[in-house]
Motif scaffolding. Structure first.
Motif, PDB file in Angstrom:
ATOM      1  N   ILE A  88      -2.973  20.195  17.158  1.00 26.66           N
ATOM      2  CA  ILE A  88      -2.303  19.103  17.522  1.00 26.66           C
ATOM      3  C   ILE A  88      -3.271  17.863  18.176  1.00 26.66           C
ATOM      4  CG2 ILE A  88      -0.979  18.525  19.804  1.00 26.66           C
ATOM      5  CD1 ILE A  88       0.110  21.418  19.760  1.00 26.66           C
ATOM      6  N   VAL A  89      -4.299  18.497  18.368  1.00 30.46           N
ATOM      7  CA  VAL A  89      -5.373  17.458  18.982  1.00 30.46           C
ATOM      8  C   VAL A  89      -6.106  16.684  17.884  1.00 30.46           C
ATOM      9  CG1 VAL A  89      -7.531  17.073  20.201  1.00 30.46           C
ATOM     10  CG2 VAL A  89      -5.863  18.640  21.229  1.00 30.46           C
ATOM     11  N   LEU A  90      -6.410  17.270  16.945  1.00 30.68           N
ATOM     12  CA  LEU A  90      -7.027  16.627  15.797  1.00 30.68           C
ATOM     13  C   LEU A  90      -6.039  15.918  14.979  1.00 30.68           C
ATOM     14  CD1 LEU A  90      -9.104  19.787  14.457  1.00 30.68           C
ATOM     15  CD2 LEU A  90      -9.902  17.473  15.279  1.00 30.68           C
ATOM     16  N   SER A  91      -4.803  16.460  14.721  1.00 36.06           N
ATOM     17  CA  SER A  91      -3.865  15.397  14.246  1.00 36.06           C
ATOM     18  C   SER A  91      -3.763  14.120  14.803  1.00 36.06           C
ATOM     19  CB  SER A  91      -2.559  16.286  14.051  1.00 36.06           C
ATOM     20  OG  SER A  91      -2.584  17.228  13.093  1.00 36.06           O
TER      21      SER A  91
ATOM     22  N   MET B  54      -4.821  28.899  20.206  1.00 39.20           N
ATOM     23  CA  MET B  54      -5.688  27.839  20.484  1.00 39.20           C
ATOM     24  C   MET B  54      -5.828  27.069  19.214  1.00 39.20           C
ATOM     25  SD  MET B  54      -8.522  29.742  23.355  1.00 39.20           S
ATOM     26  CE  MET B  54      -8.940  30.901  21.965  1.00 39.20           C
ATOM     27  N   THR B  55      -5.977  27.550  18.302  1.00 39.08           N
ATOM     28  CA  THR B  55      -6.050  26.923  16.970  1.00 39.08           C
ATOM     29  C   THR B  55      -5.043  25.876  16.532  1.00 39.08           C
ATOM     30  OG1 THR B  55      -7.287  28.819  16.068  1.00 39.08           O
ATOM     31  CG2 THR B  55      -6.417  27.245  14.449  1.00 39.08           C
TER      32      THR B  55
ATOM     33  N   ALA C 171       2.361  21.905  14.218  1.00 40.19           N
ATOM     34  CA  ALA C 171       1.514  22.603  15.070  1.00 40.19           C
ATOM     35  C   ALA C 171       1.950  22.867  16.390  1.00 40.19           C
ATOM     36  CB  ALA C 171       0.374  21.667  15.111  1.00 40.19           C
ATOM     37  N   VAL C 172       2.995  22.133  16.902  1.00 40.56           N
ATOM     38  CA  VAL C 172       3.459  22.580  18.085  1.00 40.56           C
ATOM     39  C   VAL C 172       4.424  23.767  17.962  1.00 40.56           C
ATOM     40  CG1 VAL C 172       5.481  21.645  19.817  1.00 40.56           C
ATOM     41  CG2 VAL C 172       3.872  20.063  19.053  1.00 40.56           C
TER      42      VAL C 172
END
Length: 122
Positions: A115-118, A109-110, A78-79
């Motif tokens: 990243i945040v959800l993971s 943004m997705t 994701a990064v």
């Protein structure tokens, strides 16, 4: 019975969405349709970079899918996707293509959401 959190379900939905977009885009790039080649020319992307872009999209999709099982891989992917789509946004804006920049901004943004959800599921 296995309990599945709402965060993981959200992660899975976003992962499926972005993977489908990435694989669809990689497929279109591999066909080198007139639309794609004209767009890449307008953006200043040399034809020699197409294979790299296709590979990056496929690797990104595989990485976020693998991240459903092993979170750190998903975060790393994701990064990478965040950087990829930030670059795509910059290329579109550099040539004044605001309309073309919008999907890249949404996908940036997705990728950040991934990243945040993971991270929340670790």
């Amino acid at each position: 019975m296995i309990e599945v959190s709402a965060v993981f379900v959200s992660l899975a939905v976003v992962t499926v969405f972005i993977s489908a977009v990435l694989l669809s885009s990689a497929g279109a790039k591999s066909l080198r349709t007139r639309h794609i080649t004209e767009q890449m020319t307008t953006l200043g992307v040399p034809p020699s970079m197409m294979t790299f872009l296709i590979g990056a999209q496929i690797a990104g999709a595989a990485g976020v899918i693998a991240g459903l099982r092993w979170g750190p891989v998903g975060i790393a992917a994701a990064v990478g996707l965040t950087l990829y789509f930030t670059g795509a946004t910059a290329l579109h804006l550099r040539v004044g293509d605001r309309r073309g920049a919008l999907p890249a901004v949404v996908l940036t943004m997705t990728s950040v959401a991934l990243i945040v959800l993971s991270a929340a599921t670790l």
